[in-house]
Design a protein around this motif. Structure first.
Motif, PDB file in Angstrom:
ATOM      1  N   UNK A  61      -7.960  14.782 -14.855  1.00 18.01           N
ATOM      2  CA  UNK A  61      -6.721  15.545 -14.670  1.00 18.01           C
ATOM      3  C   UNK A  61      -5.496  14.674 -14.449  1.00 18.01           C
ATOM      4  N   UNK A  62      -5.674  13.353 -14.541  1.00 18.97           N
ATOM      5  CA  UNK A  62      -4.541  12.451 -14.363  1.00 18.97           C
ATOM      6  C   UNK A  62      -4.141  12.208 -12.922  1.00 18.97           C
ATOM      7  N   UNK A  63      -4.807  12.882 -11.968  1.00 23.91           N
ATOM      8  CA  UNK A  63      -4.445  12.729 -10.555  1.00 23.91           C
ATOM      9  C   UNK A  63      -5.579  12.177  -9.714  1.00 23.91           C
ATOM     10  N   UNK A  64      -6.785  12.522 -10.065  1.00 23.76           N
ATOM     11  CA  UNK A  64      -7.925  12.203  -9.205  1.00 23.76           C
ATOM     12  C   UNK A  64      -8.218  10.708  -9.129  1.00 23.76           C
ATOM     13  N   UNK A  65      -7.876   9.959 -10.180  1.00 23.59           N
ATOM     14  CA  UNK A  65      -8.175   8.529 -10.191  1.00 23.59           C
ATOM     15  C   UNK A  65      -7.473   7.769  -9.088  1.00 23.59           C
ATOM     16  N   UNK A  66      -6.202   8.087  -8.848  1.00 26.08           N
ATOM     17  CA  UNK A  66      -5.441   7.375  -7.820  1.00 26.08           C
ATOM     18  C   UNK A  66      -6.012   7.647  -6.427  1.00 26.08           C
ATOM     19  N   UNK A  67      -6.352   8.903  -6.166  1.00 20.94           N
ATOM     20  CA  UNK A  67      -6.921   9.246  -4.860  1.00 20.94           C
ATOM     21  C   UNK A  67      -8.269   8.563  -4.665  1.00 20.94           C
ATOM     22  N   UNK A  68      -9.059   8.513  -5.730  1.00 22.25           N
ATOM     23  CA  UNK A  68     -10.367   7.861  -5.625  1.00 22.25           C
ATOM     24  C   UNK A  68     -10.192   6.362  -5.386  1.00 22.25           C
ATOM     25  N   UNK A  69      -9.235   5.748  -6.071  1.00 22.64           N
ATOM     26  CA  UNK A  69      -8.987   4.332  -5.857  1.00 22.64           C
ATOM     27  C   UNK A  69      -8.615   4.029  -4.414  1.00 22.64           C
ATOM     28  N   UNK A  70      -7.808   4.899  -3.827  1.00 25.43           N
ATOM     29  CA  UNK A  70      -7.423   4.710  -2.430  1.00 25.43           C
ATOM     30  C   UNK A  70      -8.624   4.848  -1.508  1.00 25.43           C
ATOM     31  N   UNK A  71      -9.505   5.804  -1.828  1.00 21.25           N
ATOM     32  CA  UNK A  71     -10.698   5.981  -1.005  1.00 21.25           C
ATOM     33  C   UNK A  71     -11.606   4.753  -1.083  1.00 21.25           C
ATOM     34  N   UNK A  72     -11.783   4.216  -2.271  1.00 20.10           N
ATOM     35  CA  UNK A  72     -12.616   3.025  -2.440  1.00 20.10           C
ATOM     36  C   UNK A  72     -12.007   1.837  -1.703  1.00 20.10           C
ATOM     37  N   UNK A  73     -10.698   1.710  -1.773  1.00 26.60           N
ATOM     38  CA  UNK A  73     -10.036   0.614  -1.050  1.00 26.60           C
ATOM     39  C   UNK A  73     -10.301   0.708   0.438  1.00 26.60           C
ATOM     40  N   UNK A  74     -10.280   1.943   0.973  1.00 27.01           N
ATOM     41  CA  UNK A  74     -10.541   2.131   2.394  1.00 27.01           C
ATOM     42  C   UNK A  74     -11.992   1.830   2.749  1.00 27.01           C
ATOM     43  N   UNK A  75     -12.909   2.331   1.920  1.00 24.74           N
ATOM     44  CA  UNK A  75     -14.343   2.136   2.197  1.00 24.74           C
ATOM     45  C   UNK A  75     -14.733   0.667   2.122  1.00 24.74           C
ATOM     46  N   UNK A  76     -14.167  -0.037   1.123  1.00 23.16           N
ATOM     47  CA  UNK A  76     -14.583  -1.423   0.869  1.00 23.16           C
ATOM     48  C   UNK A  76     -13.678  -2.450   1.524  1.00 23.16           C
ATOM     49  N   UNK A  77     -12.717  -2.003   2.290  1.00 26.08           N
ATOM     50  CA  UNK A  77     -11.717  -2.900   2.894  1.00 26.08           C
ATOM     51  C   UNK A  77     -10.985  -3.706   1.826  1.00 26.08           C
ATOM     52  N   UNK A  78     -10.743  -3.049   0.689  1.00 30.48           N
ATOM     53  CA  UNK A  78      -9.963  -3.671  -0.371  1.00 30.48           C
ATOM     54  C   UNK A  78     -10.711  -4.655  -1.242  1.00 30.48           C
ATOM     55  N   UNK A  79     -12.049  -4.714  -1.110  1.00 23.81           N
ATOM     56  CA  UNK A  79     -12.799  -5.723  -1.876  1.00 23.81           C
ATOM     57  C   UNK A  79     -13.325  -5.196  -3.215  1.00 23.81           C
ATOM     58  N   UNK A  80     -13.331  -3.885  -3.430  1.00 23.67           N
ATOM     59  CA  UNK A  80     -13.943  -3.316  -4.637  1.00 23.67           C
ATOM     60  C   UNK A  80     -12.887  -2.807  -5.600  1.00 23.67           C
ATOM     61  N   UNK A  81     -13.207  -2.921  -6.875  1.00 26.51           N
ATOM     62  CA  UNK A  81     -12.350  -2.390  -7.927  1.00 26.51           C
ATOM     63  C   UNK A  81     -13.042  -1.214  -8.603  1.00 26.51           C
ATOM     64  N   UNK A  82     -12.229  -0.326  -9.173  1.00 31.10           N
ATOM     65  CA  UNK A  82     -12.744   0.835  -9.912  1.00 31.10           C
ATOM     66  C   UNK A  82     -12.533   0.581 -11.397  1.00 31.10           C
TER      67      UNK A  82
END
Length: 236
Positions: A204-225
């Motif tokens: 939908x063009x919106x969910x990717x950004x929110x997911x990226x932010x969630x991954x950054x939080x979970x991984x302490x910024x170490x993981x990429x999507x």
């Protein structure tokens, strides 16, 4: 899941349930002594639709008519119908309209009509009483609508598959946190150096950004999507 439909503009549409791929939904109406037997099958290709129509013609070889209509694709760019010997415009087109104009949802003030990937066949056993053009239009339309009333429709959604590489020791925790946050983890692929979490996101063009932010939080910024492509899935 199935591969993305090339060039489709819609990212979601309505379909029959998966069980209707191989087993048609059937309902019969009797109208002035004629039997109108409606059949609905979920199909993905024109070949599947035409094979279904041919099978019903063979199995109901004593019937006077086996009229048909089908819609295919997220954008419903394939629409076909056949009167199969009934007066022109009295069977196939009303059946196609019953499919294409079926209301499948919407919010107050809006109506959604997006049913697709469906083939309808109405077999008629003539009862000796002529219905006239108007009567035939109503009979074939009603046969399709009444059969649709017996179907539990579902939504087909195009999703982006997002891959996240996680250290083996962290994969379980990351997966649990994603699931708790409402992200559907499709699978975890374990490799020699890391595990890849595969998550389905709405295209939908919106969910990717929110997911990226969630991954950054979970991984302490170490993981990429990274994107693993798109697929179509039936929503539960």
């Amino acid at each position: 899941m199935s591969e993305e439909q090339p060039g489709s503009r819609a990212s979601r549409y309505t379909v029959l349930p998966a069980r209707a791929f191989g087993t048609p939904i059937v309902h019969e109406l009797e109208i002035r002594r004629s039997r109108f037997i409606g059949h609905l099958l979920r199909v993905e290709t024109e070949e599947q639709a035409r094979a279904f129509i041919a099978d019903l013609r063979r199995s109901h070889h004593e019937a006077r008519h086996a009229c048909s209509a089908f819609l295919l694709g997220a954008d419903r760019d394939v629409m076909r119908s056949s009167d199969d010997g009934e007066p022109a415009g009295t069977a196939g087109l009303p059946m196609l309209e019953a499919l294409s104009l079926r209301e499948t949802g919407g919010s107050p003030g809006t109506v959604v009509r997006d049913l697709s990937d469906v083939c309808a066949v109405v077999v008629r056993y003539f009862g000796g009483v002529k219905l006239g053009a108007g009567g035939l239009v109503r009979a074939y339309s009603d046969a399709v609508s009444a059969t649709l009333d017996r179907a539990r429709l579902c939504t087909r959604q195009r999703v982006v598959l997002a891959g996240v590489d996680a250290p083996h020791a962290e994969a379980g925790r990351w997966e649990n946190e994603l699931r708790s946050a409402g992200y559907p983890v499709q699978e975890t692929r374990y490799g020699a150096g890391s595990a890849t979490l595969v998550v389905a996101l709405p295209d939908d063009g919106r969910s990717g950004a929110a997911f990226g932010a969630r991954i950054a939080s979970i991984s302490s910024g170490t993981a990429d999507v990274r994107s693993l492509g798109t697929e179509w899935v039936d929503l539960p």
